[in-house]
Design a protein around this motif. Sequence first.
Motif: not given
Length: 69
Positions: A11-16, A25-26, A35-40, A43-49
């Motif tokens: 989330t922080e990287e997408v924010s930046e 974003l949260r 943007p589409r996100s998921y749990r890993l 942690s919440v993660r986002y694919d760059t695509s």
Amino acid sequence: MTETITRPLSTEEVSEATGIPAGTLRYMRHCGTGPRSYRLGRSVRYDTSDVAAWLAAQKAATARGGDAA
């Protein structure tokens, strides 16, 4: 079949990268509007695509002016 795997973003990287505050974003994740996100794991993660596709959709939905002739 060869696919390039890119590291998922936090989330922080997408924010930046986007300039959207992490808290926003949260909140958008909670509302289902960001943007589409998921749990890993935990942690919440986002694919760059997915982030790029969401940004393109936002641009297409809100773009004004600049008529291409």
